[in-house]
Design an enzyme around this catalytic site. Structure first.
Site, PDB file in Angstrom:
ATOM      1  N   GLU A 102     -12.058   3.192  -1.026  1.00 46.71           N
ATOM      2  CA  GLU A 102     -11.586   4.291  -1.889  1.00 46.71           C
ATOM      3  C   GLU A 102     -11.318   3.827  -3.308  1.00 46.71           C
ATOM      4  O   GLU A 102     -11.550   4.573  -4.259  1.00 46.71           O
ATOM      5  CB  GLU A 102     -10.295   4.891  -1.319  1.00 46.71           C
ATOM      6  CG  GLU A 102     -10.514   5.746  -0.087  1.00 46.71           C
ATOM      7  CD  GLU A 102      -9.177   6.128   0.552  1.00 46.71           C
ATOM      8  OE1 GLU A 102      -8.141   6.017  -0.110  1.00 46.71           O
ATOM      9  OE2 GLU A 102      -9.209   6.528   1.724  1.00 46.71           O
ATOM     10  N   VAL A 103     -10.771   2.625  -3.433  1.00 47.48           N
ATOM     11  CA  VAL A 103     -10.428   2.120  -4.772  1.00 47.48           C
ATOM     12  C   VAL A 103     -11.452   1.043  -5.157  1.00 47.48           C
ATOM     13  O   VAL A 103     -11.541  -0.005  -4.490  1.00 47.48           O
ATOM     14  CB  VAL A 103      -8.996   1.544  -4.806  1.00 47.48           C
ATOM     15  CG1 VAL A 103      -8.700   0.960  -6.180  1.00 47.48           C
ATOM     16  CG2 VAL A 103      -7.977   2.613  -4.446  1.00 47.48           C
TER      17      VAL A 103
ATOM     18  N   ASP B  77       0.860  -1.185   0.000  1.00 45.09           N
ATOM     19  CA  ASP B  77       0.000   0.000   0.000  1.00 45.09           C
ATOM     20  C   ASP B  77       0.904   1.246   0.000  1.00 45.09           C
ATOM     21  O   ASP B  77       1.882   1.295   0.740  1.00 45.09           O
ATOM     22  CB  ASP B  77      -0.881  -0.011   1.255  1.00 45.09           C
ATOM     23  CG  ASP B  77      -2.016   1.001   1.171  1.00 45.09           C
ATOM     24  OD1 ASP B  77      -3.180   0.584   1.206  1.00 45.09           O
ATOM     25  OD2 ASP B  77      -1.724   2.223   1.065  1.00 45.09           O
TER      26      ASP B  77
ATOM     27  N   HIS C 294      -9.980  -5.435  -2.844  1.00 38.09           N
ATOM     28  CA  HIS C 294      -8.631  -5.660  -2.326  1.00 38.09           C
ATOM     29  C   HIS C 294      -8.701  -6.038  -0.864  1.00 38.09           C
ATOM     30  O   HIS C 294      -9.571  -5.563  -0.122  1.00 38.09           O
ATOM     31  CB  HIS C 294      -7.741  -4.427  -2.520  1.00 38.09           C
ATOM     32  CG  HIS C 294      -8.382  -3.143  -2.090  1.00 38.09           C
ATOM     33  ND1 HIS C 294      -9.314  -2.481  -2.853  1.00 38.09           N
ATOM     34  CD2 HIS C 294      -8.240  -2.414  -0.960  1.00 38.09           C
ATOM     35  CE1 HIS C 294      -9.704  -1.380  -2.219  1.00 38.09           C
ATOM     36  NE2 HIS C 294      -9.069  -1.330  -1.063  1.00 38.09           N
TER      37      HIS C 294
ATOM     38  N   HIS D 232      -6.589  -5.879   2.560  1.00 37.03           N
ATOM     39  CA  HIS D 232      -5.450  -5.268   3.252  1.00 37.03           C
ATOM     40  C   HIS D 232      -4.869  -6.302   4.217  1.00 37.03           C
ATOM     41  O   HIS D 232      -5.613  -6.902   5.001  1.00 37.03           O
ATOM     42  CB  HIS D 232      -5.890  -4.070   4.103  1.00 37.03           C
ATOM     43  CG  HIS D 232      -6.425  -2.889   3.355  1.00 37.03           C
ATOM     44  ND1 HIS D 232      -5.711  -1.725   3.188  1.00 37.03           N
ATOM     45  CD2 HIS D 232      -7.622  -2.672   2.756  1.00 37.03           C
ATOM     46  CE1 HIS D 232      -6.439  -0.835   2.532  1.00 37.03           C
ATOM     47  NE2 HIS D 232      -7.612  -1.384   2.252  1.00 37.03           N
TER      48      HIS D 232
HETATM   49  P1  AMP Z   1      -9.606   1.250   0.536  1.00 38.55           P
HETATM   50  O1  AMP Z   1      -9.922   2.438   1.360  1.00 38.55           O
HETATM   51  O2  AMP Z   1      -9.856  -0.045   1.277  1.00 38.55           O
HETATM   52  O3  AMP Z   1     -10.262   1.292  -0.826  1.00 38.55           O
HETATM   53  O4  AMP Z   1      -8.046   1.260   0.337  1.00 38.55           O
HETATM   54  C1  AMP Z   1      -7.417   1.681  -0.813  1.00 38.55           C
HETATM   55  C2  AMP Z   1      -5.951   1.653  -0.515  1.00 38.55           C
HETATM   56  O5  AMP Z   1      -5.253   1.697  -1.748  1.00 38.55           O
HETATM   57  C3  AMP Z   1      -5.470   2.834   0.318  1.00 38.55           C
HETATM   58  O6  AMP Z   1      -4.897   2.336   1.523  1.00 38.55           O
HETATM   59  C4  AMP Z   1      -4.440   3.521  -0.575  1.00 38.55           C
HETATM   60  O7  AMP Z   1      -3.341   3.970   0.152  1.00 38.55           O
HETATM   61  C5  AMP Z   1      -4.067   2.415  -1.547  1.00 38.55           C
HETATM   62  N1  AMP Z   1      -3.609   2.841  -2.870  1.00 38.55           N
HETATM   63  C6  AMP Z   1      -4.233   3.660  -3.730  1.00 38.55           C
HETATM   64  N2  AMP Z   1      -3.530   3.788  -4.878  1.00 38.55           N
HETATM   65  C7  AMP Z   1      -2.443   2.994  -4.733  1.00 38.55           C
HETATM   66  C8  AMP Z   1      -1.315   2.689  -5.564  1.00 38.55           C
HETATM   67  N3  AMP Z   1      -1.167   3.218  -6.785  1.00 38.55           N
HETATM   68  N4  AMP Z   1      -0.392   1.830  -5.087  1.00 38.55           N
HETATM   69  C9  AMP Z   1      -0.515   1.294  -3.864  1.00 38.55           C
HETATM   70  N5  AMP Z   1      -1.549   1.535  -3.035  1.00 38.55           N
HETATM   71  C10 AMP Z   1      -2.498   2.366  -3.455  1.00 38.55           C
END
Ligand code: AMP
Length: 117
Positions: free
Chosen positions: A98-99, A31, A103, A105
């Site tokens: 967020e993404v 991350d 995924h 963690h």
């Molecule tokens: P979530 O809130 O569970 O969707 O977590 C998304 C995670 O993706 C966050 O912890 C971000 O720091 C991480 N993230 C977003 N873009 C990238 C990237 N290009 N490479 C690595 N981690 C990322």
């Protein structure tokens, strides 16, 4: 593959990231905004937006099982399995996702801050 998806771009090598693990179904990388010394994201290579988009299929059972088993393997490799670690999957807006590409963690080791939940 979704053109506008950051994690699909990582899978597709359009965004350079150190790949920690990869097999036919999943990929793992650090991350980029880590909350702990070990903070790895394990993702399906296939674009699936969230757990809402999973189906009750053997294919999806295998995929989600694989995510957990890769997390377990990486936790052992990173030396955090004995002490313990946190696995987290967020879903949708209220879940804080967020993404929009599923995924898992994997978080452990030295925490910068430790979320209560
Ligand atoms: P979530 O809130 O569970 O969707 O977590 C998304 C995670 O993706 C966050 O912890 C971000 O720091 C991480 N993230 C977003 N873009 C990238 C990237 N290009 N490479 C690595 N981690 C990322």
């Amino acid at each position: 593959m979704r053109k506008d998806c950051v994690f699909c771009k990582i899978v597709n090598r359009e965004i350079a990231t150190k790949i920690i693990f990869e097999d036919d179904l999943v990929m793992a990388f650090n991350d980029n905004n880590s909350v702990a010394s070990v903070h790895i994201l394990i993702i399906p290579k296939e674009h699936i937006e969230s757990t809402n988009d999973l189906t009750e299929s053997e294919k999806n059972e295998k995929l989600m099982g694989r995510l957990i088993l890769v997390a377990r393997k990486l936790a052992i490799e990173k030396g955090i399995s004995e002490a313990g670690y946190k696995l987290l999957v967020r879903t949708g807006k209220e879940g804080g996702q967020e993404v929009p590409h599923i995924h898992l963690h994997l978080m452990g080791g030295d925490w910068k801050f430790k979320p209560n939940i």
